[in-house]
Motif scaffolding. Sequence first.
Motif, short mmCIF file in Angstrom:
data_model
loop_
_atom_site.label_atom_id
_atom_site.label_comp_id
_atom_site.label_asym_id
_atom_site.label_seq_id
_atom_site.Cartn_x
_atom_site.Cartn_y
_atom_site.Cartn_z
N HIS A 108 0.84 -1.19 0.00
CA HIS A 108 0.00 0.00 0.00
C HIS A 108 0.88 1.24 0.00
O HIS A 108 2.03 1.19 0.42
CB HIS A 108 -0.96 0.01 1.19
CG HIS A 108 -0.30 0.12 2.53
ND1 HIS A 108 -0.01 1.32 3.12
CD2 HIS A 108 0.13 -0.83 3.38
CE1 HIS A 108 0.56 1.10 4.29
NE2 HIS A 108 0.66 -0.20 4.46
N PHE A 109 0.34 2.31 -0.54
CA PHE A 109 1.02 3.59 -0.43
C PHE A 109 0.76 4.12 0.97
O PHE A 109 -0.27 3.84 1.58
CB PHE A 109 0.48 4.59 -1.46
CG PHE A 109 0.97 4.32 -2.86
CD1 PHE A 109 2.22 4.75 -3.26
CD2 PHE A 109 0.17 3.65 -3.76
CE1 PHE A 109 2.68 4.51 -4.55
CE2 PHE A 109 0.61 3.41 -5.06
CZ PHE A 109 1.86 3.84 -5.45
N ALA A 110 1.69 4.90 1.50
CA ALA A 110 1.53 5.51 2.83
C ALA A 110 0.54 6.66 2.71
O ALA A 110 0.90 7.83 2.78
CB ALA A 110 2.87 5.97 3.37
N ALA A 111 -0.71 6.32 2.49
CA ALA A 111 -1.78 7.30 2.29
C ALA A 111 -3.10 6.64 2.64
O ALA A 111 -3.20 5.41 2.70
CB ALA A 111 -1.80 7.80 0.84
N HIS A 112 -4.12 7.43 2.85
CA HIS A 112 -5.44 6.90 3.20
C HIS A 112 -6.01 6.09 2.03
O HIS A 112 -5.99 6.53 0.89
CB HIS A 112 -6.40 8.05 3.54
CG HIS A 112 -7.76 7.59 3.88
ND1 HIS A 112 -8.04 6.90 5.04
CD2 HIS A 112 -8.92 7.66 3.19
CE1 HIS A 112 -9.32 6.60 5.06
NE2 HIS A 112 -9.88 7.06 3.96
N GLY A 113 -6.52 4.90 2.33
CA GLY A 113 -7.08 4.08 1.27
C GLY A 113 -7.75 2.84 1.82
O GLY A 113 -7.99 2.73 3.02
N GLU A 114 -8.03 1.88 0.92
CA GLU A 114 -8.69 0.65 1.33
C GLU A 114 -8.24 -0.51 0.46
O GLU A 114 -7.80 -0.33 -0.67
CB GLU A 114 -10.20 0.80 1.27
CG GLU A 114 -10.75 0.95 -0.12
CD GLU A 114 -12.27 1.11 -0.14
OE1 GLU A 114 -12.89 1.25 0.92
OE2 GLU A 114 -12.82 1.09 -1.25
N TYR A 115 -8.39 -1.71 1.02
CA TYR A 115 -8.03 -2.94 0.31
C TYR A 115 -9.25 -3.56 -0.36
O TYR A 115 -10.36 -3.47 0.14
CB TYR A 115 -7.48 -3.98 1.29
CG TYR A 115 -6.04 -3.78 1.65
CD1 TYR A 115 -5.04 -4.20 0.78
CD2 TYR A 115 -5.68 -3.17 2.83
CE1 TYR A 115 -3.71 -4.01 1.11
CE2 TYR A 115 -4.35 -2.98 3.17
CZ TYR A 115 -3.38 -3.41 2.30
OH TYR A 115 -2.05 -3.22 2.62
N THR A 116 -8.98 -4.21 -1.48
CA THR A 116 -9.92 -5.10 -2.13
C THR A 116 -9.23 -6.45 -2.20
O THR A 116 -8.11 -6.56 -2.72
CB THR A 116 -10.27 -4.63 -3.56
OG1 THR A 116 -10.82 -3.33 -3.51
CG2 THR A 116 -11.23 -5.59 -4.23
N VAL A 117 -9.87 -7.47 -1.66
CA VAL A 117 -9.32 -8.82 -1.70
C VAL A 117 -10.38 -9.69 -2.36
O VAL A 117 -11.49 -9.80 -1.88
CB VAL A 117 -9.00 -9.35 -0.28
CG1 VAL A 117 -8.41 -10.75 -0.36
CG2 VAL A 117 -8.05 -8.40 0.44
#
Length: 161
Positions: A108-117
């Motif tokens: 992940h980038f060191a930024a706000h986000g979310e995972y899709t698995v």
Amino acid sequence: MFAFVSCPRRTSNLVATVLCCVAVSLGAEGNQMDSWYRPATRSPAGSISSLRLHVDFEPVQPDKLASVETLLKAHSLVEIDSATVQLLTGKQLPITGEQRRYLVRSLHFAAHGEYTVERDQSWLRIHHRSLGFDAPIIRQGMVVLLTDRPTDVFVSCSMAR
């Protein structure tokens, strides 16, 4: 890194927007991509809605990176026991039926986000999408619960500005 492309006037607004100003961020290191980065090179067979299955997952605690690096040094996915899950996530992840616990690579980038698995019958795809500017890429372990071991694991991340 920015790339600007000249577009003809007859191009539609959407296409012109996409083609005329493409901004790509690969993290603070410029063009350096992590060796864990392995985007999907093919689409699943059949309809997307019938093949994508929900996958239960739990990110590994950030301070456990050394353990994750050791366990995932040679393979992108390894089966782990409940004690290792507890050590890496700080949680017990109960399994049902024939589920097994696997530790898998993710980024992940060191930024706000979310995972899709997501997965189909043969592959597992882990993607993190985020918003930000010039953030570095960080390796992250993920514990996933699966009924069988996938033959391919795809790991990717993206950032929108």
